[in-house]
Design a protein around this motif. Structure first.
Motif, short mmCIF file in Angstrom:
data_model
loop_
_atom_site.label_atom_id
_atom_site.label_comp_id
_atom_site.label_asym_id
_atom_site.label_seq_id
_atom_site.Cartn_x
_atom_site.Cartn_y
_atom_site.Cartn_z
N HIS A 1 16.87 -5.79 67.87
CA HIS A 1 17.58 -4.66 67.26
C HIS A 1 18.61 -4.10 68.24
O HIS A 1 19.70 -3.67 67.85
CB HIS A 1 16.60 -3.56 66.86
CG HIS A 1 15.57 -3.99 65.88
ND1 HIS A 1 15.81 -4.97 64.93
CD2 HIS A 1 14.28 -3.57 65.67
CE1 HIS A 1 14.71 -5.14 64.19
NE2 HIS A 1 13.77 -4.31 64.63
N PRO B 1 21.61 0.76 66.45
CA PRO B 1 20.37 0.13 65.94
C PRO B 1 19.70 0.99 64.87
O PRO B 1 19.09 0.45 63.95
CB PRO B 1 19.47 0.02 67.19
CG PRO B 1 20.42 0.05 68.34
CD PRO B 1 21.55 0.95 67.91
N ASP C 1 22.36 -5.13 68.52
CA ASP C 1 23.39 -4.49 67.70
C ASP C 1 23.99 -3.29 68.41
O ASP C 1 24.94 -2.69 67.93
CB ASP C 1 22.81 -4.06 66.35
CG ASP C 1 22.74 -5.26 65.41
OD1 ASP C 1 23.66 -6.09 65.47
OD2 ASP C 1 21.77 -5.35 64.65
#
Lengths: 387, 259
Positions: free
Chosen positions: A237, A98, A240
Motif C-alpha cells: 500500500h 495510501p 502508492d
C-alpha cells in the motif's frame, strides 16, 4: 503526444505562483534564521483549498492527481520558498495517498476531510535507524490485542513530528519471512499520541524551520479501524505513497534549481566587473545555460512519471529516474548560482546560499541516488541484485 | 442584484516591454497576460456586494482576442458567475470609444444595476473607457473609488474617493458606473475549488453583429511608439566624507536642481 498543460492546469500554475510569490525571499530567510514553522504560508495554502489537491471531492478535496500536485510544488519552489515551503505542503499529498487508494470508507470519512481543510498535520513514519532503505527490516512492532494494536519501536527522519496531529506508520505485524520479506508489514493512519510518542529533533544542514526528528514509540495503542488497507500488506500500500513522493521531491528539486538560476541570471546581468556585466563572460553564462537545460530535461521525465501514475500505469522506473536526474540538476543549478554570485553567493542575504543547503537534501531523500541506480540496474536492466 | 464587471487583459506588471516590428504596437511574444490589477479590485468589490446581499449575479466582460479567455477564466475562478467575451476581428484596432460602445451594447442587453471597472488599464493607461461608457449609457459615474456601499433596497450607491486631505463622498442612483482605485479592497486569490468550478461556468462568445454593431474606424490611432532614451550613467563622488557630502549637495542643488 501533447506537452501542453490543460487550461485548468495552467490556471493552477498561475494562481499558485501568485500566492507563493506573496511570501518574499526575506520571509524564508527569516524562517531559516528563527527555525519557526512557516504557519502563515501553510495557512494561506489551506485557505485556498490547495492542501486538498489529491483528496477526493466526496471527502472535501479537489480529487486531482499527482500531476496537479507536481505543478503546485514546482511553482512553490520556483517562487523561492525552497524545501522549507515545499515540505509542509507535500505532506498533504503523499502520506494520505495510501488512505485515498486503500483506506476503508470509514477511515477516509474519519481523516480525509480534516486533511483537505489543513486541520491535520501529518508525519510519515517509515524509516528506522536500524533499517534505513531496507524497509523489510524495520523493527517497530504492532501486536494485536483484541480490536486494537499496541505499537513499540522507533523511527527516524520523521518530518513534521513536532507539529503532527497524525502519523502514517508502518510496523511489523508478523515476523520477517526471508522468502517474502515485504509481507507481514501493516500500515496505520492514526492520531499522533504525544503521551506515547517521544519526539527528539535532529539538527540539520538546511530547512531549519521544518523539523526532522527521531521518534520513540512506547505502547501506542491504535484501533484496528485505523489500519490502511489489509493487515500484512502495508508495504505494498505504501508504494502508492513512495512513487508520488519521488515525483514530488523531483519537481521540488527542479523548482529550487529554477529559483536559483533566476536569481543568478539576474545577478549576472546586473553585476558589472571589468566594465561589463559578468553574464557577458561565457565562463559565467554557459554553466547557467547548462544548468537550465538539465532542469528542463529533469522536469520532462518528472511530469511523465506523474502522468503515468495518474493514468494508473507502472511508473517505478520513471519516478526513480526523475528523482535521480532532478536531484542532480537542482543541485548543479544551485551550485552554479552560488558560484555566479562569487563571495556574495556565500552570504545569506543573496538567498542562493539557503537554496544550496536545502537542495542538497534531494540527493539523499526520499531515497539516495545510489539506491535509485540499484533500482534501475535491477528492475529495468535486469541485472543481478548487488546487495 | 446583477453586477457587471468590465475587465481588460494586460501584460504582467513585470514584463520588459519591447516595441514591435511596425513601431505602432508592443511585441507580444513571450508575454505573460494577467487581469489588469485595478480591474481585480472591481471584481473583488462586485463579489463582496453580492456576498453582502446574500444573492445576485456577477458577470465579467472582456473585449479582446482569443487569449483574453484566460483572463475571464481567472475572474470565474475568483467567483464571478459567468463571463462574456467580446471577440471579433472588427474590434482588433478598437480604441477606447469603440470599446465603450461595445460594452454599452452588452450592458443594454444584460441590464445590470451596477457596473464596475478598474480606474484604468495598466498597459496603455488611457483611463477613458469608464467615462465614455457612462456617457454612452447616460448613467452616472464615479471614478477612482476607494469606498463603496450599495443601500439595502438596491436603489442607490454611496461611493467615496480620496481627495487631498480627505474623502469626497457621492450618492449615485442605480444603475451607475463605478471605477475602482487601489485601496478599495484586497482582491482574493482564487481557491483551488474556485479554479475547478471555473471550468464549468459559461463564457459566452459575442461578436459585433450580435450587438448590432459594425466595424467602425477608430477615432484614435497610434502614430508611433518610442522607447525611452537610455538612462545616463550615474556618477560616483570620490573623496573623504566631508568633501564628498559638500560636492553631493552642490551637485543636487546646482546640476540636478533637486534641492
Amino acid at each position: 503526444m501533447d506537452f501542453a498543460l490543460t487550461e485548468q492546469q495552467e490556471l493552477i500554475r498561475k494562481e499558485v505562483a501568485t500566492l507563493a510569490r506573496s511570501f518574499s525571499a526575506d520571509y524564508w530567510l527569516e524562517k531559516d534564521r528563527s527555525g519557526e514553522y512557516p504557519w502563515e504560508f501553510v495557512k494561506a495554502f489551506a485557505a485556498g483549498g490547495w492542501l486538498g489537491v489529491v483528496i477526493p471531492e466526496e471527502y472535501g478535496g479537489s480529487g486531482l492527481g499527482v500531476t496537479e500536485a507536481a505543478i503546485l510544488l514546482h511553482e512553490i519552489c520556483v517562487a523561492g520558498a525552497g524545501t522549507t515551503g515545499a515540505s509542509p505542503i507535500h505532506f498533504y499529498v503523499f502520506p494520505p495517498m495510501p488512505v485515498v487508494k486503500h483506506g476503508s470508507p470509514a477511515l477516509k470519512e474519519r481523516y480525509l476531510p480534516a486533511i483537505a481543510r489543513g486541520d491535520s498535520v501529518m508525519s510519515f513514519g517509515v524509516t528506522e535507524p536500524n533499517a534505513g532503505t531496507d524497509t523489510s527490516r524495520i523493527e517497530t512492532r504492532a501486536e494485536r490485542l483484541g480490536d486494537r494494536f499496541v505499537v513499540n519501536g522507533r523511527k527516524v527522519w520523521n518530518t513534521n513530528a513536532r507539529q503532527a496531529t497524525h502519523i502514517l506508520l508502518l510496523a511489523r505485524t508478523a515476523p520477517r519471512d526471508p522468502a517474502k520479506p515485504f509481507a507481514g508489514l501493516t500500515l496505520f493512519f492514526t492520531p499522533f499520541d504525544r503521551t506515547k510518542i517521544t519526539v527528539r529533533e535532529i539538527e540539520k544542514m538546511g530547512r531549519r524551520a521544518v523539523d526532522s526528528n527521531e521518534i520513540f514509540i512506547d505502547g501506542l495503542e491504535i484501533p484496528a479501524t485505523d489500519i490502511v488497507g489489509e493487515v500484512g500488506r502495508g508495504f505494498y500500500h505504501l508504494l502508492d505513497s513512495l512513487n508520488p513522493e519521488r515525483v514530488l521531491t523531483a519537481i521540488e528539486a527542479v523548482g529550487i534549481g529554477r529559483a536559483a538560476i533566476e536569481r543568478a541570471s539576474q545577478y549576472a546581468k546586473e553585476r558589472v566587473v571589468f566594465g561589463r556585466p559578468i553574464g557577458q563572460n561565457q565562463a559565467i553564462a554557459h554553466p547557467l545555460a547548462q544548468a537550465w537545460a538539465k532542469l528542463e530535461a529533469a522536469e520532462l521525465i518528472t511530469m511523465k512519471a506523474a502522468w503515468l501514475f495518474d493514468h494508473g500505469r507502472p511508473c517505478g522506473a520513471e519516478a526513480n529516474t526523475a528523482k535521480l536526474l532532478a536531484a542532480d540538476a537542482g543541485f548543479e543549478a544551485c551550485d552554479v548560482a552560488v558560484q555566479t554570485h562569487g563571495g556574495y553567493g556565500y552570504a545569506k542575504e543573496f538567498h542562493v546560499e539557503r537554496l544550496f543547503r536545502e537542495v542538497r537534501l534531494y540527493k539523499i531523500a526520499p531515497v539516495s541516488q545510489q539506491m535509485v541506480l540499484n533500482y534501475l540496474s535491477e528492475h529495468v536492466l535486469g541485472l543481478p541484485k548487488s546487495y | 442584484m446583477k453586477i457587471l464587471v468590465a475587465i481588460k487583459q494586460v501584460p504582467d506588471t513585470a514584463t520588459q516591454v519591447k516595441i514591435g516590428a511596425g513601431g505602432k504596437a508592443i511585441d507580444t511574444a513571450g508575454i505573460t497576460w494577467i487581469v489588469s490589477p485595478y480591474d481585480e479590485f472591481a471584481v473583488e468589490e462586485a463579489l463582496r456586494v453580492k456576498e453582502k446581499r446574500g444573492q445576485g449575479e456577477v458577470v465579467a466582460v472582456c473585449l479582446g482576442p482569443d487569449r483574453a479567455k484566460e483572463a475571464l477564466r481567472s475572474c470565474l475562478a475568483m467567483g464571478c458567475d459567468r463571463a462574456i467575451h467580446l471577440n471579433d476581428p472588427a474590434w482588433t484596432a478598437a480604441d477606447t470609444l469603440t470599446t465603450a460602445r461595445a460594452l454599452a451594447a452588452v450592458i443594454k442587453q444584460e441590464q445590470p444595476q451596477l457596473v464596475l471597472c478598474g480606474r484604468q488599464a495598466i498597459d496603455d493607461d488611457m483611463g477613458a473607457v469608464t467615462a465614455q461608457l457612462s456617457e454612452v449609457l447616460g448613467w452616472p459615474c464615479a471614478a477612482w473609488i476607494m469606498e463603496e456601499s450599495v443601500d439595502a433596497d438596491g436603489k442607490n450607491v454611496r461611493a467615496a474617493r480620496q481627495v487631498e486631505g480627505g474623502l469626497e463622498v457621492f450618492d449615485l442612483p442605480l444603475p451607475a458606473v463605478i471605477s475602482a482605485q487601489k485601496g478599495l479592497n484586497e482582491p482574493r486569490y482564487p481557491t483551488l475549488k474556485g479554479i475547478m468550478g471555473a471550468k464549468k461556468k459559461e463564457i459566452k462568445d459575442v461578436k459585433a453583429s450580435d450587438l448590432g454593431l459594425g466595424a467602425e474606424p477608430p477615432q484614435l490611432s497610434v502614430v508611433a511608439l518610442e522607447a525611452l532614451p537610455p538612462r545616463p550613467p550615474g556618477r560616483v563622488i570620490q573623496g573623504d566624507v566631508a568633501t564628498a557630502v559638500k560636492e553631493l549637495v552642490r551637485a543636487l542643488r546646482e546640476e540636478a536642481k533637486a534641492i
